[in-house]
Design a protein around this motif. Structure first.
Motif, PDB file in Angstrom:
ATOM      1  N   ARG A  88     -18.940  18.987   1.992  1.00  0.00           N
ATOM      2  CA  ARG A  88     -19.050  20.317   2.570  1.00  0.00           C
ATOM      3  C   ARG A  88     -17.814  21.180   2.296  1.00  0.00           C
ATOM      4  O   ARG A  88     -17.862  22.384   2.379  1.00  0.00           O
ATOM      5  N   LEU A  89     -16.676  20.552   1.957  1.00  0.00           N
ATOM      6  CA  LEU A  89     -15.405  21.282   1.828  1.00  0.00           C
ATOM      7  C   LEU A  89     -14.721  21.023   0.487  1.00  0.00           C
ATOM      8  O   LEU A  89     -13.637  20.447   0.436  1.00  0.00           O
ATOM      9  N   PRO A  90     -15.299  21.449  -0.622  1.00  0.00           N
ATOM     10  CA  PRO A  90     -14.690  21.140  -1.919  1.00  0.00           C
ATOM     11  C   PRO A  90     -13.293  21.719  -2.104  1.00  0.00           C
ATOM     12  O   PRO A  90     -12.453  21.091  -2.745  1.00  0.00           O
ATOM     13  N   THR A  91     -13.004  22.880  -1.561  1.00  0.00           N
ATOM     14  CA  THR A  91     -11.674  23.455  -1.766  1.00  0.00           C
ATOM     15  C   THR A  91     -10.619  22.769  -0.898  1.00  0.00           C
ATOM     16  O   THR A  91      -9.445  22.769  -1.251  1.00  0.00           O
ATOM     17  N   VAL A  92     -11.013  22.189   0.217  1.00  0.00           N
ATOM     18  CA  VAL A  92     -10.066  21.431   1.036  1.00  0.00           C
ATOM     19  C   VAL A  92      -9.750  20.108   0.345  1.00  0.00           C
ATOM     20  O   VAL A  92      -8.601  19.658   0.340  1.00  0.00           O
ATOM     21  N   ASN A  93     -10.747  19.477  -0.255  1.00  0.00           N
ATOM     22  CA  ASN A  93     -10.545  18.192  -0.932  1.00  0.00           C
ATOM     23  C   ASN A  93      -9.411  18.259  -1.941  1.00  0.00           C
ATOM     24  O   ASN A  93      -8.546  17.393  -1.983  1.00  0.00           O
ATOM     25  N   TYR A  94      -9.411  19.287  -2.763  1.00  0.00           N
ATOM     26  CA  TYR A  94      -8.422  19.415  -3.831  1.00  0.00           C
ATOM     27  C   TYR A  94      -7.000  19.557  -3.276  1.00  0.00           C
ATOM     28  O   TYR A  94      -6.058  19.025  -3.845  1.00  0.00           O
ATOM     29  N   PHE A  95      -6.844  20.266  -2.168  1.00  0.00           N
ATOM     30  CA  PHE A  95      -5.522  20.566  -1.625  1.00  0.00           C
ATOM     31  C   PHE A  95      -5.092  19.619  -0.504  1.00  0.00           C
ATOM     32  O   PHE A  95      -4.088  19.856   0.152  1.00  0.00           O
ATOM     33  N   CYS A  96      -5.843  18.544  -0.260  1.00  0.00           N
ATOM     34  CA  CYS A  96      -5.536  17.620   0.837  1.00  0.00           C
ATOM     35  C   CYS A  96      -4.164  16.978   0.625  1.00  0.00           C
ATOM     36  O   CYS A  96      -3.874  16.434  -0.438  1.00  0.00           O
ATOM     37  N   GLN A  97      -3.306  17.064   1.639  1.00  0.00           N
ATOM     38  CA  GLN A  97      -1.948  16.534   1.572  1.00  0.00           C
ATOM     39  C   GLN A  97      -1.772  15.254   2.375  1.00  0.00           C
ATOM     40  O   GLN A  97      -0.944  14.413   2.031  1.00  0.00           O
ATOM     41  N   SER A  98      -2.516  15.122   3.463  1.00  0.00           N
ATOM     42  CA  SER A  98      -2.406  13.910   4.268  1.00  0.00           C
ATOM     43  C   SER A  98      -3.712  13.664   5.009  1.00  0.00           C
ATOM     44  O   SER A  98      -4.449  14.592   5.341  1.00  0.00           O
ATOM     45  N   ALA A  99      -3.970  12.393   5.220  1.00  0.00           N
ATOM     46  CA  ALA A  99      -5.152  11.957   5.970  1.00  0.00           C
ATOM     47  C   ALA A  99      -4.766  10.695   6.720  1.00  0.00           C
ATOM     48  O   ALA A  99      -3.877   9.961   6.290  1.00  0.00           O
ATOM     49  N   TYR A 157     -31.373  13.317  15.209  1.00  0.00           N
ATOM     50  CA  TYR A 157     -29.995  13.787  15.255  1.00  0.00           C
ATOM     51  C   TYR A 157     -29.889  15.132  14.552  1.00  0.00           C
ATOM     52  O   TYR A 157     -30.507  15.359  13.529  1.00  0.00           O
ATOM     53  N   TYR A 158     -29.104  16.022  15.072  1.00  0.00           N
ATOM     54  CA  TYR A 158     -28.983  17.371  14.545  1.00  0.00           C
ATOM     55  C   TYR A 158     -28.109  17.357  13.297  1.00  0.00           C
ATOM     56  O   TYR A 158     -26.934  17.674  13.315  1.00  0.00           O
ATOM     57  N   THR A 159     -28.686  16.940  12.173  1.00  0.00           N
ATOM     58  CA  THR A 159     -27.905  16.645  10.974  1.00  0.00           C
ATOM     59  C   THR A 159     -27.519  17.856  10.138  1.00  0.00           C
ATOM     60  O   THR A 159     -26.715  17.726   9.227  1.00  0.00           O
ATOM     61  N   THR A 160     -28.066  18.999  10.422  1.00  0.00           N
ATOM     62  CA  THR A 160     -27.779  20.138   9.551  1.00  0.00           C
ATOM     63  C   THR A 160     -26.393  20.735   9.772  1.00  0.00           C
ATOM     64  O   THR A 160     -25.992  21.601   9.019  1.00  0.00           O
ATOM     65  N   PHE A 161     -25.643  20.261  10.750  1.00  0.00           N
ATOM     66  CA  PHE A 161     -24.340  20.845  11.037  1.00  0.00           C
ATOM     67  C   PHE A 161     -23.192  19.869  10.833  1.00  0.00           C
ATOM     68  O   PHE A 161     -22.066  20.152  11.201  1.00  0.00           O
ATOM     69  N   VAL A 162     -23.481  18.716  10.259  1.00  0.00           N
ATOM     70  CA  VAL A 162     -22.455  17.712  10.005  1.00  0.00           C
ATOM     71  C   VAL A 162     -22.446  17.370   8.524  1.00  0.00           C
ATOM     72  O   VAL A 162     -23.374  17.698   7.799  1.00  0.00           O
ATOM     73  N   SER A 163     -21.396  16.705   8.091  1.00  0.00           N
ATOM     74  CA  SER A 163     -21.276  16.291   6.699  1.00  0.00           C
ATOM     75  C   SER A 163     -20.558  14.947   6.663  1.00  0.00           C
ATOM     76  O   SER A 163     -19.786  14.631   7.570  1.00  0.00           O
ATOM     77  N   ASP A 164     -20.812  14.161   5.642  1.00  0.00           N
ATOM     78  CA  ASP A 164     -20.134  12.883   5.486  1.00  0.00           C
ATOM     79  C   ASP A 164     -18.897  13.066   4.625  1.00  0.00           C
ATOM     80  O   ASP A 164     -18.799  14.011   3.845  1.00  0.00           O
ATOM     81  N   LEU A 166       0.856  -1.187   0.000  1.00  0.00           N
ATOM     82  CA  LEU A 166       0.000   0.000   0.000  1.00  0.00           C
ATOM     83  C   LEU A 166       0.891   1.236   0.000  1.00  0.00           C
ATOM     84  O   LEU A 166       1.727   1.406   0.889  1.00  0.00           O
ATOM     85  N   GLY A 167       0.720   2.080  -1.001  1.00  0.00           N
ATOM     86  CA  GLY A 167       1.522   3.292  -1.111  1.00  0.00           C
ATOM     87  C   GLY A 167       1.001   4.392  -0.201  1.00  0.00           C
ATOM     88  O   GLY A 167      -0.202   4.583  -0.053  1.00  0.00           O
ATOM     89  N   GLN A 168       1.893   5.127   0.402  1.00  0.00           N
ATOM     90  CA  GLN A 168       1.553   6.205   1.325  1.00  0.00           C
ATOM     91  C   GLN A 168       0.825   7.351   0.629  1.00  0.00           C
ATOM     92  O   GLN A 168      -0.002   8.028   1.222  1.00  0.00           O
ATOM     93  N   ASN A 169       1.116   7.548  -0.648  1.00  0.00           N
ATOM     94  CA  ASN A 169       0.509   8.662  -1.370  1.00  0.00           C
ATOM     95  C   ASN A 169      -0.674   8.227  -2.231  1.00  0.00           C
ATOM     96  O   ASN A 169      -1.153   8.997  -3.048  1.00  0.00           O
ATOM     97  N   GLY A 170      -1.174   7.016  -2.043  1.00  0.00           N
ATOM     98  CA  GLY A 170      -2.277   6.511  -2.838  1.00  0.00           C
ATOM     99  C   GLY A 170      -3.620   6.716  -2.167  1.00  0.00           C
ATOM    100  O   GLY A 170      -4.234   5.770  -1.672  1.00  0.00           O
ATOM    101  N   PHE A 171      -4.079   7.963  -2.129  1.00  0.00           N
ATOM    102  CA  PHE A 171      -5.363   8.259  -1.475  1.00  0.00           C
ATOM    103  C   PHE A 171      -5.988   9.507  -2.076  1.00  0.00           C
ATOM    104  O   PHE A 171      -5.317  10.320  -2.695  1.00  0.00           O
ATOM    105  N   ARG A 172      -7.269   9.642  -1.842  1.00  0.00           N
ATOM    106  CA  ARG A 172      -8.023  10.872  -2.101  1.00  0.00           C
ATOM    107  C   ARG A 172      -8.991  11.028  -0.942  1.00  0.00           C
ATOM    108  O   ARG A 172      -9.520  10.044  -0.443  1.00  0.00           O
ATOM    109  N   PHE A 173      -9.228  12.253  -0.541  1.00  0.00           N
ATOM    110  CA  PHE A 173     -10.207  12.493   0.518  1.00  0.00           C
ATOM    111  C   PHE A 173     -11.224  13.499   0.023  1.00  0.00           C
ATOM    112  O   PHE A 173     -10.866  14.472  -0.633  1.00  0.00           O
ATOM    113  N   ALA A 174     -12.484  13.261   0.363  1.00  0.00           N
ATOM    114  CA  ALA A 174     -13.541  14.175  -0.065  1.00  0.00           C
ATOM    115  C   ALA A 174     -14.570  14.347   1.037  1.00  0.00           C
ATOM    116  O   ALA A 174     -15.056  13.365   1.600  1.00  0.00           O
ATOM    117  N   ILE A 175     -14.849  15.603   1.361  1.00  0.00           N
ATOM    118  CA  ILE A 175     -15.968  15.966   2.224  1.00  0.00           C
ATOM    119  C   ILE A 175     -16.832  16.883   1.377  1.00  0.00           C
ATOM    120  O   ILE A 175     -16.355  17.917   0.894  1.00  0.00           O
TER     121      ILE A 175
END
Length: 184
Positions: free
Chosen positions: A25-36, A121-128, A14-23
């Motif tokens: 609610r946060l499209p601009t963070v997704n693109y620039f994600c460096q580590s998770a 559950y107070y779902t309006t303030f969370v995101s998957d 498993l490669g350390q750099n083989g990932f993508r992350f997406a939320i």
């Protein structure tokens, strides 16, 4: 069972750099994600007394440690302030409109659809969110779905004029969530 039958089917690491992350609610963070990280998970142990020694038994509560993401900050600071607005809407906003605006932005933003939220559950303030683990050929191999994410900490940004080379700013955001689930 022969030695040939007792071998792994996939011998690629498993490669350390083989990932993508997406939320969602946060499209601009997704693109620039460096580590998770895939957070650790634990269960408490209950000690059962006996005449000789206490015997540990499996407990009844699972603890999911926080999810931590590191991302490069874009030139307009959009991704940084996207998270800050979310935290402000969750916390003690200056006016009720901030909370109402946050509620409108987040409503119905789930990724994967694999999790159902408990009634009331107070779902309006969370995101998957989803952490996609990639193969050595950069194809999605596994997805790890995080349910009911919300930010609890956003790191500071330190500007420094003494550096002779350009170093782009990074920030770290910490999330709490209800649970995560592996989906192949």
């Amino acid at each position: 069972m022969s030695a040939e039958e007792n071998q792994p089917r996939n011998i690629n690491f498993l490669g350390q750099n083989g990932f993508r992350f997406a939320i969602k609610r946060l499209p601009t963070v997704n693109y620039f994600c460096q580590s998770a990280t895939i957070p650790s998970v634990s269960i408490n142990a209950i000690e059962s007394p006996t005449p000789f020694a206490s015997v540990p038994r499996p407990g009844d509560r699972i603890t999911y440690n926080p999810l931590v993401l590191t991302f490069k900050v874009d030139e307009n600071l959009e991704n940084y302030f996207e998270i800050q607005r979310w935290i402000e809407g969750l916390g003690h906003p200056d006016e009720l409109k901030q909370t109402a605006d946050l509620s409108k932005e987040i409503r119905s933003q789930q990724i994967g659809g694999a999790g159902t939220r408990p009634l009331g559950y107070y779902t309006t303030f969370v995101s998957d969110g989803v952490l996609s683990i990639l193969t050595s050929n950069k194809n999605v191999n596994k997805n790890i779905f995080f349910f009911d994410l919300f930010p609890i900490d956003l790191s500071e940004l330190q500007f420094e004029s003494t550096n002779v080379s350009i170093e782009y700013l990074q920030a770290t955001v910490t999330f709490r969530y209800r649970k995560y689930k592996l989906d192949t």
